[in-house]
Scaffold this motif. Structure first.
Motif, PDB file in Angstrom:
ATOM      1  N   CYS A  68      38.939  40.507  29.192  1.00 56.44           N
ATOM      2  CA  CYS A  68      39.276  39.191  30.143  1.00 56.44           C
ATOM      3  C   CYS A  68      37.983  38.816  31.073  1.00 56.44           C
ATOM      4  O   CYS A  68      37.333  39.781  31.655  1.00 56.44           O
ATOM      5  CB  CYS A  68      40.527  39.590  31.044  1.00 56.44           C
ATOM      6  SG  CYS A  68      40.838  38.420  32.062  1.00 56.44           S
ATOM      7  N   CYS A  70      37.804  38.019  33.980  1.00 54.54           N
ATOM      8  CA  CYS A  70      38.004  38.025  35.279  1.00 54.54           C
ATOM      9  C   CYS A  70      36.996  39.350  35.767  1.00 54.54           C
ATOM     10  O   CYS A  70      36.895  39.476  36.984  1.00 54.54           O
ATOM     11  CB  CYS A  70      39.321  38.269  35.741  1.00 54.54           C
ATOM     12  SG  CYS A  70      40.094  39.808  35.334  1.00 54.54           S
ATOM     13  N   CYS A  73      39.997  43.122  34.237  1.00 51.34           N
ATOM     14  CA  CYS A  73      41.386  43.847  33.275  1.00 51.34           C
ATOM     15  C   CYS A  73      40.590  44.347  32.187  1.00 51.34           C
ATOM     16  O   CYS A  73      39.381  44.112  31.730  1.00 51.34           O
ATOM     17  CB  CYS A  73      41.919  42.347  32.408  1.00 51.34           C
ATOM     18  SG  CYS A  73      42.749  41.344  33.936  1.00 51.34           S
ATOM     19  N   SER A 108      43.280  37.806  29.926  1.00 55.93           N
ATOM     20  CA  SER A 108      44.449  38.830  29.641  1.00 55.93           C
ATOM     21  C   SER A 108      45.657  37.851  29.890  1.00 55.93           C
ATOM     22  O   SER A 108      45.534  36.870  30.403  1.00 55.93           O
ATOM     23  CB  SER A 108      44.313  39.861  30.801  1.00 55.93           C
ATOM     24  OG  SER A 108      44.635  39.296  32.032  1.00 55.93           O
ATOM     25  N   CYS A 111      46.006  36.891  33.670  1.00 59.38           N
ATOM     26  CA  CYS A 111      44.878  36.093  34.162  1.00 59.38           C
ATOM     27  C   CYS A 111      45.429  34.675  33.447  1.00 59.38           C
ATOM     28  O   CYS A 111      45.095  33.726  34.149  1.00 59.38           O
ATOM     29  CB  CYS A 111      43.734  36.597  33.780  1.00 59.38           C
ATOM     30  SG  CYS A 111      43.238  37.865  35.002  1.00 59.38           S
TER      31      CYS A 111
HETATM   32 ZN    ZN Z   1      41.806  39.317  33.827  1.00 61.58          ZN
END
Ligand code: ZN
Length: 150
Positions: A68, A70, A73, A108, A111
C-alpha cells in the motif's frame, strides 16, 4: 362516558393486534425482480477488453508498488488498485488512458476506503502522476510522501 373511552381503547388495541397478525399470516410476496438489460455484443466485447486491461495494469502496478502506498500497511492479497483520476471521470476514454501505471496505485482495503471517503487525499507532483512523487494527506494531519522504487 368512561364506558365509551374503554371501548374506544379496546378497539384501538384490537386493531393493533390485527395489524401484527396480518403481518405474520399474509402470504409471502414474490421478491421484486430487477429487469436486467442485456448488453449488446459490442458492449460485451468492450467490457471484456477493459477487464483485460485492468488485470494487466493491476499486475504492473502491484509489481511497482510492493505494498500500500501509505507506507504503513503490510502487503496483502486483499490489496486493491486505486485510480487517481476516478473511473467515473474518465468514462468514455480508451481503457489505456484510464488504466495506466501513471493513474493507478496499490492500496490496502482500509486505505482505499480512507481515500474514497475523503479521509485521505492523494496529490501528485507532475504529469507522471503515480510514476512521480505522491503526497498523501490524512484528515488528522498526517502526511506521507510516496515514490515508486526504480
Ligand atoms: Zn495503507
Amino acid at each position: 362516558m368512561q364506558r365509551y373511552a374503554d371501548e374506544q381503547k379496546r378497539g384501538v388495541i384490537r386493531a393493533a393486534i390485527d395489524k401484527v397478525a396480518d403481518r405474520w399470516t399474509a402470504k409471502p410476496r414474490a421478491p421484486l425482480k430487477r429487469t436486467k438489460l442485456k448488453s449488446s455484443p459490442k458492449t460485451k466485447a468492450k467490457k471484456r477488453e477493459q477487464s483485460k486491461t485492468v488485470t494487466a495494469v493491476r499486475d504492473l502496478v502491484f509489481a511497482l508498488d510492493r505494498a500500500c502506498i501509505c507506507g504503513r500497511c503490510a502487503p496483502s492479497l486483499r490489496d486493491q488498485m486505486h485510480e487517481l483520476v476516478s473511473r467515473a471521470k474518465t468514462r468514455g476514454r480508451p481503457p489505456k488512458d484510464r488504466f495506466s501505471t501513471a493513474n493507478c496505485v496499490r492500496v490496502s482495503p482500509a486505505c482505499h476506503q480512507d481515500i474514497t471517503e475523503r479521509r485521505c487525499t492523494v496529490a501528485w507532483g507532475d504529469t507522471r502522476m503515480a510514476n512521480g512523487t505522491l503526497t498523501l494527506t490524512w484528515a488528522d494531519g498526517r502526511v506521507s510522501v510516496y515514490s515508486r522504487a526504480t
